[in-house]
Design an enzyme around this catalytic site. Sequence first.
Site, PDB file in Angstrom:
ATOM      1  N   ARG A   1       2.134   2.382 -34.474  1.00  0.00           N
ATOM      2  CA  ARG A   1       3.226   3.033 -35.187  1.00  0.00           C
ATOM      3  C   ARG A   1       4.327   2.025 -35.510  1.00  0.00           C
ATOM      4  O   ARG A   1       4.581   1.085 -34.735  1.00  0.00           O
ATOM      5  CB  ARG A   1       3.793   4.140 -34.296  1.00  0.00           C
ATOM      6  CG  ARG A   1       4.880   5.010 -34.930  1.00  0.00           C
ATOM      7  CD  ARG A   1       4.355   5.875 -36.017  1.00  0.00           C
ATOM      8  NE  ARG A   1       5.264   7.002 -36.310  1.00  0.00           N
ATOM      9  CZ  ARG A   1       5.236   7.682 -37.437  1.00  0.00           C
ATOM     10  NH1 ARG A   1       4.366   7.375 -38.390  1.00  0.00           N
ATOM     11  NH2 ARG A   1       6.056   8.710 -37.628  1.00  0.00           N
TER      12      ARG A   1
ATOM     13  N   THR B   1      -0.652   9.878 -46.293  1.00  0.00           N
ATOM     14  CA  THR B   1      -1.496   9.448 -45.183  1.00  0.00           C
ATOM     15  C   THR B   1      -2.982   9.484 -45.553  1.00  0.00           C
ATOM     16  O   THR B   1      -3.376   9.939 -46.617  1.00  0.00           O
ATOM     17  CB  THR B   1      -1.195  10.319 -43.932  1.00  0.00           C
ATOM     18  OG1 THR B   1       0.222  10.358 -43.734  1.00  0.00           O
ATOM     19  CG2 THR B   1      -1.852   9.799 -42.701  1.00  0.00           C
TER      20      THR B   1
ATOM     21  N   GLU C   1       3.696   6.916 -44.720  1.00  0.00           N
ATOM     22  CA  GLU C   1       4.516   8.128 -44.666  1.00  0.00           C
ATOM     23  C   GLU C   1       4.492   8.882 -45.983  1.00  0.00           C
ATOM     24  O   GLU C   1       3.455   9.380 -46.368  1.00  0.00           O
ATOM     25  CB  GLU C   1       5.942   7.835 -44.202  1.00  0.00           C
ATOM     26  CG  GLU C   1       6.548   8.970 -43.356  1.00  0.00           C
ATOM     27  CD  GLU C   1       7.036  10.178 -44.136  1.00  0.00           C
ATOM     28  OE1 GLU C   1       7.456  10.027 -45.296  1.00  0.00           O
ATOM     29  OE2 GLU C   1       7.013  11.286 -43.572  1.00  0.00           O
TER      30      GLU C   1
ATOM     31  N   ASP D   1      10.947   9.633 -40.531  1.00  0.00           N
ATOM     32  CA  ASP D   1      10.358  10.595 -39.603  1.00  0.00           C
ATOM     33  C   ASP D   1      11.250  10.835 -38.395  1.00  0.00           C
ATOM     34  O   ASP D   1      10.993  11.728 -37.594  1.00  0.00           O
ATOM     35  CB  ASP D   1       8.980  10.118 -39.130  1.00  0.00           C
ATOM     36  CG  ASP D   1       7.875  10.495 -40.094  1.00  0.00           C
ATOM     37  OD1 ASP D   1       8.139  11.248 -41.045  1.00  0.00           O
ATOM     38  OD2 ASP D   1       6.730  10.030 -39.901  1.00  0.00           O
TER      39      ASP D   1
ATOM     40  N   SER E   1       5.427  11.405 -34.863  1.00  0.00           N
ATOM     41  CA  SER E   1       4.456  11.602 -35.935  1.00  0.00           C
ATOM     42  C   SER E   1       3.646  12.860 -35.667  1.00  0.00           C
ATOM     43  O   SER E   1       3.537  13.321 -34.533  1.00  0.00           O
ATOM     44  CB  SER E   1       3.511  10.394 -36.010  1.00  0.00           C
ATOM     45  OG  SER E   1       2.436  10.627 -36.898  1.00  0.00           O
ATOM     46  N   SER E   2       3.054  13.408 -36.741  1.00  0.00           N
ATOM     47  CA  SER E   2       2.111  14.518 -36.612  1.00  0.00           C
ATOM     48  C   SER E   2       0.663  14.059 -36.732  1.00  0.00           C
ATOM     49  O   SER E   2      -0.246  14.882 -36.659  1.00  0.00           O
ATOM     50  CB  SER E   2       2.381  15.575 -37.688  1.00  0.00           C
ATOM     51  OG  SER E   2       3.629  16.182 -37.493  1.00  0.00           O
TER      52      SER E   2
ATOM     53  N   GLY F   1      -1.572  14.903 -44.262  1.00  0.00           N
ATOM     54  CA  GLY F   1      -0.960  16.163 -44.643  1.00  0.00           C
ATOM     55  C   GLY F   1       0.397  16.454 -44.041  1.00  0.00           C
ATOM     56  O   GLY F   1       0.766  17.621 -43.900  1.00  0.00           O
ATOM     57  N   GLY F   2       1.171  15.420 -43.643  1.00  0.00           N
ATOM     58  CA  GLY F   2       2.471  15.688 -43.061  1.00  0.00           C
ATOM     59  C   GLY F   2       2.345  16.493 -41.777  1.00  0.00           C
ATOM     60  O   GLY F   2       1.363  16.378 -41.051  1.00  0.00           O
TER      61      GLY F   2
END
Length: 597
Positions: A129, A419, A439, A459, A483-484, A504-505
Amino acid sequence: MLCRTTLLAAVAATPLLAQEAADSVAPEAAAPQIPAAFADLTPAAQAALDAKAAGEPVTAENWMVAAANPLAVEAGARVLREGGTAADAMVAVQAVLGLVEPQSSGLGGGAFLVWYDAASGEVTTLDGRETAPMAATPTYFQDENGEPLQFFDAVVGGRSVGTPGTPALLEAAHRRWGRANWEGLFTEAITLAEDGFTVSPRLATLVSNDEERLQRFPDTAAYFFPGGTAIAEGDTLFNADYADTLRALARDGSRAFYEGEIAEDIVRTVRNAEGNPGLLALTDLERYQVIERPAVCADYRETQVCGMGPPSSGALTVGQILGMLGNFNLAAMNAQDPTAWRLIGDASRLAFADRGRYMADSDYVPVPTEGLVDPTYLAERANLLQTNAALDEVAPGTPEWDHAWLQLADDESLELPSTSHISIVDADGNALSMTTTIENGFGSRLFTRGFLLNNELTDFSFRTHADGIPIANRLEPGKRPRSSMSPTIVLEGGEPILVTGSPGGSRIIGYVAQSIIAYLDWGMNPQEAVSMPHLVNRFGTFDLEEGTDAVTLEGPLQQMGYETSIRALTSGLHVIAIDNGLIGGADPRREGIAIGE
């Protein structure tokens, strides 16, 4: 089961819609025919495209790779065919993805990787990350009055750029688990960059939709708008600078990225971004490190669902959703049952409430990781689902802490879709799940050395406190934003049975959980699981995928008390099941395929 054929036809016909915000980059509809960009693929890749168009999975005996662009998948397949490992193949796939779908991932971004090692039976995760510049402060995304900046005012330019982690992650994974020659893993990407590649429908559409932002910076505009005109589907696009960057990486490893001329150009681009400069410094690049973290695993039925822990909220939130649902017999329902979706939707809402309060970079903020996925705690949360209607209110729970408890306020950060995801199983039985990103679509819109730079810092929560209580995901120097991304490997009896993940966020979490439920509870094969319509509920409103059978559930869900929103839900799931061989599926909403032998 919700109609897969209806979905495939609808996705091909659905017009472009905005994503999370009205002015964000919109997804494109999947084309029913093979685009010109993929007209010269290998027979295996052509067969994979045909299988996806027909809604059929791809099968193989020895190895398989699934990713978001056929050219990238072909590169990974070549490595696996020649005896490389899943880690080797991932490097080749990512190198090509950064060229052919630069809006989603690349050298200027970051990634999370989950690895199952066939020899040891262990699951390992690598955190690549991005990190905040050491010069950044908690109020970095606030105006002179202490109010949060508008999202895209923060995104576009140097302010949003964190220290990229992807190059270091590629090298770290290869050193641990690779055996192919490092330099040879960049062959396809270098050749495509120098000889040119054909612009795909997705890339052309997204460039056109983001015209104003992409043209704010001269180098970005020159690449995506040569001669002042947007690149179009079928155009041949060259990127000699990217080829040179890859050659430097192939020759000198990630050191070539984090030190010397490339690093200097990155810093110069960020700090000189007109109108919105950033703080990234050479020391931020020099000090960057990939972190190996323990996998977070949650029980679901007879399986263990393993993924990336903090700073990702993916494994914890997916694990919470499934852990709550494990108290209900979804298999006795089906994918058209409103009750099943009430359970899934409200389990998601409860998990997202915990996510907003507790989850952030655990190197900076205490996170009750074990408590959040403890079966007893999740059974207590599941008791809230013992109703026939939507939950009126959803609040964070009180998981057990294994260290001092810190009072935290709820986060309100925005995470927009973009992503990419890669799933690979090699001939040795190693499995890799990696979600990779810059992102927002096209990241910061800053372009240097042939690649785009991320906007990952957005984010973080733009606010630092709520009512005087600190927010866990506030920005701090050196910190990694929450993050997701949810790269996931599902194990049964200690061995992998499913490799999954999606872009997909923040909806990534729902997409991944749904793919697991579809496979384990509803008996769908991987292609059916990735193709089925999406229904996602994070904060109360049920998002229903436009143009699919999901909209038939709008009435029943409204009767249960939900607000609903019919909209495009452009996932990019890539799933491999391991069941007497390998079975793969690639999301029809995007351009990817699965190839195996």
